[in-house]
Motif scaffolding. Sequence first.
Motif, short mmCIF file in Angstrom:
data_model
loop_
_atom_site.label_atom_id
_atom_site.label_comp_id
_atom_site.label_asym_id
_atom_site.label_seq_id
_atom_site.Cartn_x
_atom_site.Cartn_y
_atom_site.Cartn_z
N ILE A 143 40.89 -152.21 13.83
CA ILE A 143 39.33 -152.73 13.34
C ILE A 143 38.50 -153.04 14.55
O ILE A 143 37.26 -152.92 14.91
CB ILE A 143 39.42 -153.35 12.27
N TYR A 144 39.26 -154.20 15.35
CA TYR A 144 38.44 -154.76 16.23
C TYR A 144 38.22 -153.85 17.40
O TYR A 144 37.01 -153.89 18.01
CB TYR A 144 39.56 -155.98 16.82
N HIS A 145 39.25 -152.99 17.90
CA HIS A 145 38.98 -152.12 18.83
C HIS A 145 37.86 -150.99 18.50
O HIS A 145 36.94 -150.64 19.36
CB HIS A 145 40.10 -151.26 19.21
N LEU A 146 37.84 -150.50 17.43
CA LEU A 146 37.00 -149.61 16.90
C LEU A 146 35.56 -150.20 17.01
O LEU A 146 34.47 -149.61 17.29
CB LEU A 146 37.32 -149.40 15.35
N ALA A 147 35.42 -151.64 16.44
CA ALA A 147 34.11 -152.32 16.56
C ALA A 147 33.58 -152.48 18.27
O ALA A 147 32.47 -152.20 18.50
CB ALA A 147 34.34 -153.79 16.34
N ILE A 165 29.39 -155.81 14.69
CA ILE A 165 29.39 -157.12 14.03
C ILE A 165 30.27 -156.93 12.99
O ILE A 165 31.17 -158.05 12.58
CB ILE A 165 27.97 -157.75 14.11
N GLU A 166 29.88 -156.20 11.87
CA GLU A 166 30.72 -156.25 10.48
C GLU A 166 31.98 -155.95 10.83
O GLU A 166 32.86 -156.56 10.21
CB GLU A 166 29.76 -154.99 9.63
N LEU A 167 32.25 -154.97 11.53
CA LEU A 167 33.87 -154.65 11.85
C LEU A 167 34.57 -155.75 12.43
O LEU A 167 35.69 -156.21 12.08
CB LEU A 167 33.88 -153.29 12.65
N TRP A 168 34.05 -156.62 13.39
CA TRP A 168 34.60 -157.83 13.96
C TRP A 168 34.70 -158.75 13.16
O TRP A 168 35.90 -159.37 12.86
CB TRP A 168 33.89 -158.22 15.26
N THR A 169 33.75 -158.87 12.18
CA THR A 169 34.11 -159.90 11.37
C THR A 169 35.03 -159.63 10.04
O THR A 169 35.86 -160.39 9.73
CB THR A 169 32.63 -159.89 10.17
N GLN A 182 34.87 -162.41 20.03
CA GLN A 182 33.77 -161.53 20.09
C GLN A 182 32.54 -162.03 19.23
O GLN A 182 31.62 -162.16 19.69
CB GLN A 182 34.09 -160.16 19.95
N LEU A 183 32.91 -162.34 18.08
CA LEU A 183 31.78 -163.08 17.35
C LEU A 183 31.48 -164.21 17.87
O LEU A 183 30.26 -164.67 17.58
CB LEU A 183 32.63 -163.07 15.72
N GLY A 184 32.25 -165.18 18.42
CA GLY A 184 31.96 -166.33 19.14
C GLY A 184 30.78 -166.00 19.91
O GLY A 184 29.57 -166.87 20.13
N GLY A 185 30.92 -165.14 20.92
CA GLY A 185 29.89 -165.01 21.95
C GLY A 185 28.57 -164.34 21.27
O GLY A 185 27.60 -164.38 21.59
N ALA A 186 28.88 -163.32 20.32
CA ALA A 186 27.77 -162.76 19.65
C ALA A 186 26.91 -163.72 18.98
O ALA A 186 25.52 -163.68 19.15
CB ALA A 186 28.16 -161.71 18.65
N PRO A 198 26.17 -172.98 16.30
CA PRO A 198 27.23 -173.45 15.38
C PRO A 198 28.59 -172.75 15.13
O PRO A 198 29.48 -172.71 14.83
CB PRO A 198 26.59 -174.21 14.36
N ARG A 199 27.87 -171.47 14.37
CA ARG A 199 28.75 -170.35 13.96
C ARG A 199 29.36 -169.72 14.94
O ARG A 199 30.80 -169.29 14.77
CB ARG A 199 27.96 -169.44 13.19
N GLY A 200 29.11 -169.54 16.05
CA GLY A 200 29.75 -169.11 17.44
C GLY A 200 30.90 -169.84 17.55
O GLY A 200 31.94 -169.66 18.19
N ILE A 201 30.39 -171.18 17.70
CA ILE A 201 31.42 -172.02 18.17
C ILE A 201 32.71 -172.14 17.30
O ILE A 201 33.84 -172.31 17.30
CB ILE A 201 30.85 -173.49 18.18
N GLN A 202 32.22 -172.01 15.76
CA GLN A 202 33.29 -171.84 14.96
C GLN A 202 34.40 -170.93 15.25
O GLN A 202 35.52 -171.08 15.17
CB GLN A 202 32.56 -172.07 13.42
N HIS A 203 33.67 -169.87 15.39
CA HIS A 203 34.65 -168.63 15.79
C HIS A 203 35.35 -168.73 17.05
O HIS A 203 36.75 -168.43 17.06
CB HIS A 203 33.77 -167.33 16.12
N TRP A 204 35.10 -169.57 18.08
CA TRP A 204 35.68 -169.87 19.31
C TRP A 204 36.77 -170.90 18.80
O TRP A 204 37.81 -170.67 19.45
CB TRP A 204 34.83 -170.49 20.40
N GLN A 205 36.59 -171.88 18.05
CA GLN A 205 37.46 -172.81 17.63
C GLN A 205 38.83 -172.19 16.79
O GLN A 205 39.90 -172.57 17.17
CB GLN A 205 36.96 -173.77 16.70
N GLU A 206 38.53 -171.18 16.00
CA GLU A 206 39.47 -170.56 15.43
C GLU A 206 40.33 -169.75 16.43
O GLU A 206 41.78 -169.97 16.24
CB GLU A 206 38.85 -169.46 14.31
#
Length: 292
Positions: A143-147, A165-169, A182-186, A198-206
């Motif tokens: 799914i990540y690759h298809l995104a 973005i939906e697929l990455w999510t 990828q979502l962090g950067g987006a 803040p949402r981007g940072i949260q994804h990078w943190q995860e």
Amino acid sequence: MEPVGHANEAESEQDGQASEPEPGNASAGSPSQNDGAAAAGAGDGDRLAEAARYSQRLLNEGHERWEGDRCPICFLFIGLPVWEHATLNQCCMKTVCDGCILAAHQRGLNDRCPFCRTPHPSDDASALAMIQKRVRKRDAEAIYHLAGQYYLGQLGLTKDVPWAIELWTEAAELGSVEAHYQLGGAYYYGEGVEENQPRGIQHWQEAAMKGHAESRRFLGVAEVDNGVYELAVRHYMISAKMGYEDSLNNIKKMFMEGRATKTQYAEALRGYGNAVEEMKSHQREEAKRLGA
């Protein structure tokens, strides 16, 4: 003196004066007001304590690279960034290092996946079919690759960033560390979505807490943006010790600017060197020499 009640407050407002609290009292509110303020203060304290625990966890976890960065054949960690030193096979979603690909070619496996031995796709349509087959099974990496294909408009697909973005999510919810990255950067940079740092940072943190070196580096970038250089150095240090040269260069730059110490830079340099040595193999060195 009795605490001031609502009736007395009304009288004070009419008089243009408020009753003064007794010496030693912090306020002249009613018991319910004082209890509410205390509860709010306790709630704020709990949130601050939780934030402090999370920040400590963020710095304590993810010092070892996540297992998805290992080549599934030689089991060595792949050099960073991974896409420069390995190839993803759409048939099995396994990323195989250049050294093992070279070894497979030397054994005559030129037209097959070096991991699962499936014939390579002959065109974009067959490659897309392989990916979609795994997507239907809710394979997070597929799914990540298809995104990514939708984000770039590849494999014959029309570029569709919102759908990417939906697929990455979805992939992130299924456990894809790369999708979090990828979502962090987006979100942090507002690429394809409304900017939400803040949402981007949260994804990078995860992702960083699971050992994703690039996400860890971008946490350092975010701290530099905020002027919190001490934390930036700590994030860069963790990433550099995973063998990520960009993070090492970030620390070097901060050292030159006087924002990191000579000791910190030396520690990062040693850690980086050790990580790079551990990723070396005869096959990888041969592939590098041949430009494979």
